[in-house]
Design a protein around this motif. Sequence first.
Motif, mmCIF file in Angstrom:
data_model
loop_
_atom_site.group_PDB
_atom_site.id
_atom_site.type_symbol
_atom_site.label_atom_id
_atom_site.label_comp_id
_atom_site.label_asym_id
_atom_site.label_seq_id
_atom_site.Cartn_x
_atom_site.Cartn_y
_atom_site.Cartn_z
ATOM 1 N N GLN A 1 0.853 -1.181 0.000
ATOM 2 C CA GLN A 1 0.000 0.000 0.000
ATOM 3 C C GLN A 1 0.896 1.240 0.000
ATOM 4 O O GLN A 1 1.833 1.306 0.785
ATOM 5 N N PRO A 2 0.624 2.193 -0.942
ATOM 6 C CA PRO A 2 -0.390 2.153 -1.996
ATOM 7 C C PRO A 2 0.069 1.284 -3.151
ATOM 8 O O PRO A 2 1.232 0.931 -3.240
ATOM 9 N N GLY A 3 -0.885 0.945 -4.038
ATOM 10 C CA GLY A 3 -0.505 0.229 -5.244
ATOM 11 C C GLY A 3 -0.839 -1.231 -5.250
ATOM 12 O O GLY A 3 -0.139 -2.005 -5.911
ATOM 13 N N GLY A 4 -1.890 -1.677 -4.572
ATOM 14 C CA GLY A 4 -2.208 -3.099 -4.523
ATOM 15 C C GLY A 4 -2.520 -3.729 -5.859
ATOM 16 O O GLY A 4 -1.929 -4.742 -6.234
ATOM 17 N N PRO A 5 -3.444 -3.175 -6.670
ATOM 18 C CA PRO A 5 -3.759 -3.812 -7.955
ATOM 19 C C PRO A 5 -2.666 -3.560 -8.996
ATOM 20 O O PRO A 5 -2.280 -2.414 -9.233
ATOM 21 N N GLN A 6 -2.157 -4.619 -9.597
ATOM 22 C CA GLN A 6 -1.066 -4.524 -10.565
ATOM 23 C C GLN A 6 -1.301 -5.525 -11.691
ATOM 24 O O GLN A 6 -2.143 -6.427 -11.580
ATOM 25 N N GLY A 7 -0.541 -5.381 -12.725
ATOM 26 C CA GLY A 7 -0.569 -6.336 -13.820
ATOM 27 C C GLY A 7 0.736 -6.299 -14.576
ATOM 28 O O GLY A 7 1.415 -5.269 -14.601
ATOM 29 N N CYS A 8 1.123 -7.407 -15.191
ATOM 30 C CA CYS A 8 2.315 -7.429 -16.036
ATOM 31 C C CYS A 8 2.313 -8.683 -16.885
ATOM 32 O O CYS A 8 1.603 -9.640 -16.594
ATOM 33 N N GLY A 9 3.110 -8.643 -17.929
ATOM 34 C CA GLY A 9 3.231 -9.795 -18.808
ATOM 35 C C GLY A 9 3.745 -9.369 -20.160
ATOM 36 O O GLY A 9 4.106 -8.211 -20.380
ATOM 37 N N THR A 10 3.779 -10.322 -21.083
ATOM 38 C CA THR A 10 4.168 -10.039 -22.462
ATOM 39 C C THR A 10 2.921 -10.094 -23.322
ATOM 40 O O THR A 10 2.350 -11.165 -23.536
ATOM 41 N N LEU A 11 2.481 -8.939 -23.784
ATOM 42 C CA LEU A 11 1.265 -8.837 -24.575
ATOM 43 C C LEU A 11 1.494 -9.422 -25.966
ATOM 44 O O LEU A 11 2.476 -9.097 -26.631
#
Length: 420
Positions: free
Chosen positions: A289-299
Amino acid sequence: MSTWSETGPRSVDEHRAAVAALLAPTGVERVALTDASGRVLAEELAAAVSLPPFDNSAMDGYAVRAAEVAAAAADSPVELPVAADIPAGRTDVPPLAPGAAARIMTGAPVPDGADAIVPVERTDAGTARVRISAPADPGAHVRRAGEDAAAGQALLGAGTVLSAPQIGLAAACGRPDLAVRRRPHVLVLSTGSELVAPGEPLAPGQIYESNGTMLAVAVREAGATAELLSFVPDDVERFRAVLAEKMAAASPARPDLVLTSGGVSAGAYEVVKDALTGHGVEFGKVAMQPGGPQGCGTLQLDTASGRTGVAVATLPGNPVSALVSFEVFVRPALRAAVGHPDPDRPIVTARLSGDLSSPAGRRQFRRGILDAASGTVAEIGTPASHLIGALARADCLIDLPADTTAVAAGEPVTVWLLEV
């Protein structure tokens, strides 16, 4: 195979590793010295010539044989004929005859036969004949060839961050350009139909777009290049089409990383999550916290040039969450990709100036102001993730471990210094 959202929140360190793994080391390019500031050297720099390349004078004065002026004194000066003038840049310097002096300027080649320089202040500054009123030891005020570096000597190693002294050294070696690591190119996307460009009038329900500009600047400060694309509407197909167009571009316009803010939470209109899920990008929670929701990967998308992949990091939409997430996850990954020797922010320990409480199970990054003189740090603002004013005044982040629920005034804490 379980997805991230099914396995529960990642730790901060787990997500840092996941984002870092998306970016491969960048390649090498040659840039002119005037464009090399802040870049990371890609190969060893060796001296092409000795530094200095020839014996030269460190003073304006007279080149002499030290033995011939050993008896010089104020009340009994040694007088010598001035056989030559040697300004800096002269290339046809004659040898110094015995019993003579040569008037010489700073940086000029020392003539063969001379072994010392008498500063002009210790003479009468004569031009045809000179009266020398002080002795000079052998080697006095002579800069010897190669005393700074010998030809072929290694001067700077790969991974050196270049600034004025290192670039000056390269120029002194005769190098017109340097091999440096290529800067990653980052496409910064701000999504949201509610966003309005600063300076335009606001309608009810609209806000000024700030995340894109803020993150583009942060990307550049991290040593990458940034292309800002704001106001991508909350339309999944349009969002994918914009990305596919950018991914099909030729280098250097093609991004190494797509960085988004907003649209990654659990709401009904999360365009980033809706557009990228199932195309190589995972979303979930990080225990912070802050910043709980995240995402990552190779699109992976079909583009005009075929099936194409690109690294993606998605950040939350609240401005504090977005920038803190960038600091924790993206900035170190960008710097590591160019071989920067210090990808992370400098970290120090300081004593808290007041009590802090923290929710269990979430690593906290609180905005702070460090008093280096007293070794104390104070929180500024509150943990709320929309209060960017406090972040703008902060000079550090206070890092509280996930298992910490309270820290009393006077106790030591870890502090990340927000230096540019």
